[in-house]
Motif scaffolding. Structure first.
Motif, mmCIF file in Angstrom:
data_model
loop_
_atom_site.group_PDB
_atom_site.id
_atom_site.type_symbol
_atom_site.label_atom_id
_atom_site.label_comp_id
_atom_site.label_asym_id
_atom_site.label_seq_id
_atom_site.Cartn_x
_atom_site.Cartn_y
_atom_site.Cartn_z
ATOM 1 N N ASP A 1 -10.487 -60.275 -13.786
ATOM 2 C CA ASP A 1 -9.999 -59.220 -14.737
ATOM 3 C C ASP A 1 -11.309 -58.604 -15.597
ATOM 4 O O ASP A 1 -10.840 -57.861 -16.356
ATOM 5 N N LEU A 2 -12.344 -59.157 -15.443
ATOM 6 C CA LEU A 2 -13.556 -58.624 -16.204
ATOM 7 C C LEU A 2 -13.852 -57.107 -15.475
ATOM 8 O O LEU A 2 -14.755 -56.446 -16.089
ATOM 9 N N LEU B 1 -26.968 -65.756 -14.828
ATOM 10 C CA LEU B 1 -25.977 -65.725 -13.818
ATOM 11 C C LEU B 1 -25.995 -64.452 -13.286
ATOM 12 O O LEU B 1 -26.211 -64.319 -11.844
ATOM 13 N N VAL B 2 -25.783 -63.146 -13.888
ATOM 14 C CA VAL B 2 -25.929 -61.958 -13.473
ATOM 15 C C VAL B 2 -26.380 -61.113 -14.475
ATOM 16 O O VAL B 2 -25.887 -61.259 -15.639
ATOM 17 N N GLU B 3 -27.523 -60.359 -14.294
ATOM 18 C CA GLU B 3 -27.760 -59.118 -15.227
ATOM 19 C C GLU B 3 -28.197 -58.019 -14.745
ATOM 20 O O GLU B 3 -28.661 -57.856 -13.258
ATOM 21 N N GLY B 4 -28.084 -56.622 -15.226
ATOM 22 C CA GLY B 4 -28.525 -55.517 -14.573
ATOM 23 C C GLY B 4 -27.930 -54.273 -15.189
ATOM 24 O O GLY B 4 -27.259 -54.486 -16.175
ATOM 25 N N THR B 5 -28.007 -53.393 -14.675
ATOM 26 C CA THR B 5 -27.701 -51.974 -15.290
ATOM 27 C C THR B 5 -27.544 -50.936 -13.876
ATOM 28 O O THR B 5 -28.318 -50.948 -13.102
ATOM 29 N N LYS C 1 -25.595 -65.794 0.322
ATOM 30 C CA LYS C 1 -24.135 -65.685 0.875
ATOM 31 C C LYS C 1 -23.171 -64.824 0.314
ATOM 32 O O LYS C 1 -22.192 -64.074 0.342
ATOM 33 N N CYS C 2 -23.089 -65.143 -1.300
ATOM 34 C CA CYS C 2 -22.325 -64.433 -2.077
ATOM 35 C C CYS C 2 -22.614 -62.809 -2.411
ATOM 36 O O CYS C 2 -21.902 -62.209 -2.388
ATOM 37 N N LEU C 3 -24.041 -62.726 -2.521
ATOM 38 C CA LEU C 3 -24.526 -61.408 -2.788
ATOM 39 C C LEU C 3 -24.254 -60.636 -1.468
ATOM 40 O O LEU C 3 -23.920 -59.205 -1.709
ATOM 41 N N GLU C 4 -24.437 -61.076 -0.354
ATOM 42 C CA GLU C 4 -24.066 -60.329 0.786
ATOM 43 C C GLU C 4 -22.836 -59.822 0.861
ATOM 44 O O GLU C 4 -22.505 -58.696 1.676
ATOM 45 N N LEU D 1 -17.413 -60.205 -8.023
ATOM 46 C CA LEU D 1 -18.800 -60.751 -7.827
ATOM 47 C C LEU D 1 -19.020 -62.321 -8.818
ATOM 48 O O LEU D 1 -19.299 -63.425 -8.378
ATOM 49 N N LEU D 2 -18.469 -62.328 -9.981
ATOM 50 C CA LEU D 2 -18.386 -63.319 -10.957
ATOM 51 C C LEU D 2 -17.663 -64.367 -10.261
ATOM 52 O O LEU D 2 -17.910 -65.581 -10.306
#
Length: 345
Positions: A37-38, A167-171, A207-210, A249-250
């Motif tokens: 839901d994010l 956990l995850v960061e970016g733009t 594996k998750c990122l792929e 992704l999360l």
């Protein structure tokens, strides 16, 4: 808006920064059913290890946002929602309870049902209550390379964290995550157990990122300092194919084997059913999501809940078949020092 009218807030400072961000919201933040839901959302996220009625997934609106120097935060900023007691948060993990949990978890590993399990515990620290914003300032000074956050909502109560793990960061299309696992109190040769534990996390994240990213580049592992302990860390730089689907992704990443286990779903279910102390927001994650197009989500480690009669500290450690109970207990003691020093110092 008058401070007395604001019921929820989050203050955070990114690693290495001197400025902090204050997000205020009238009433309760939005409650979401799933990390998916994010997708397309923006605001400050506070996610538990596993969402429950007592510990829901929360999203604070970014509408009231102030950036200032850490030292410029007023001491009387909002009455913190320290409305829970040690009895209500429950689940004190004594050494005896921990030994029982360890034997149960370890037996599952020896029988081959899991590759890895993370065993967490909590400890209640009865100490005079300090002003929450003063604790936040102290954490920023003591741990300049950590993500420091003070979060207070009616649903969650008040939590403080000083965590080293992204956990995850970016733009836009450039993003970053990390595999952080293995713990020692001083730098030195890493044991086979710690190397294997970190490798499990690294393989899982790749594996998750792929499934969601391209141009994935892995760096490390390297030894990094985090408060009073060191960890093994590998970094991943990648292009997120569709940033509007970051919730997907999360949902796939969290909880990583660094805080849960392998296989993921079975391990999380086993942990929830068998740990003596409920984790609540410990080993969940928190941080700004797509605020001005930028995301910084950190795993909620080195954290504590502020109660009206003291503090509840949390810590955990990864178990493999060759883990030893005394060593693992000592590791959780070392990890709790990060928060304990803020209260007792």
């Amino acid at each position: 808006m008058n401070n007395a009218d604001v019921n929820s807030f989050a203050i955070y400072r990114l690693p290495g920064e001197t400025l902090c961000t204050l997000i205020q919201q009238e009433g309760e933040p939005q409650t979401l059913r799933s990390l998916a839901d994010l997708n397309g959302c923006s605001g400050f996220v506070m996610a538990p290890f596993v969402p429950t009625a007592e510990s829901p997934l929360l999203l604070l609106s970014e509408a009231q946002r102030t950036v200032c120097h850490v030292d410029r935060l007023p001491d009387n900023l909002l009455p913190a929602a320290c409305r829970y007691s040690s009895r209500e948060t429950g689940g004190e993990t004594t050494r005896q309870h921990y030994a029982i949990d360890f034997a149960n978890f370890h037996a599952q590993l020896l029988e081959g049902r899991f590759q890895k399990l993370v065993l967490a515990r909590s400890a209640f620290l009865q100490a005079p209550l300090k002003e929450p914003v003063a604790l936040f300032r102290h954490a920023c000074q003591a741990y300049p390379d950590a993500f420091v956050a003070l979060i207070s909502t009616p649903q969650s109560g008040t939590w403080l964290m000083a965590t080293p793990e992204v956990l995850v960061e970016g733009t836009a299309d450039r993003w970053h995550t990390m595999a952080l696992a293995g713990t020692m109190e001083a730098a030195g040769p890493w044991s086979i157990k710690n190397i294997q534990e970190q490798r499990y996390v690294t393989t899982y994240i790749m594996k998750c990122l792929e499934r969601f990213a391209s141009d994935i580049r892995e760096e490390g592992p390297v030894t990094v300092q985090a408060a009073n302990v060191v960890h093994l860390r590998s970094d991943f730089r990648f292009t997120l194919d569709d940033p509007t689907l970051i919730g997907n992704l999360l949902l796939t990443l969290h909880p990583t084997p660094a805080v849960g286990g392998l296989p993921k779903d079975a391990a999380v279910d086993f942990i929830v059913r068998n740990e003596a102390s409920p984790r609540r927001y410990y080993s969940g994650f928190a941080g700004p999501l797509q605020i001005e197009g930028v995301t910084h989500l950190f795993v909620a480690l080195r954290c504590m809940q502020l109660l009206f009669d003291g503090y509840r500290l949390y810590a955990g450690g990864g178990l493999l078949p060759d883990s030893e109970e005394a060593t693992e207990w000592h590791e959780t003691e070392a990890k709790m020092l990060a928060m304990r020093r803020l209260v007792e110092g």
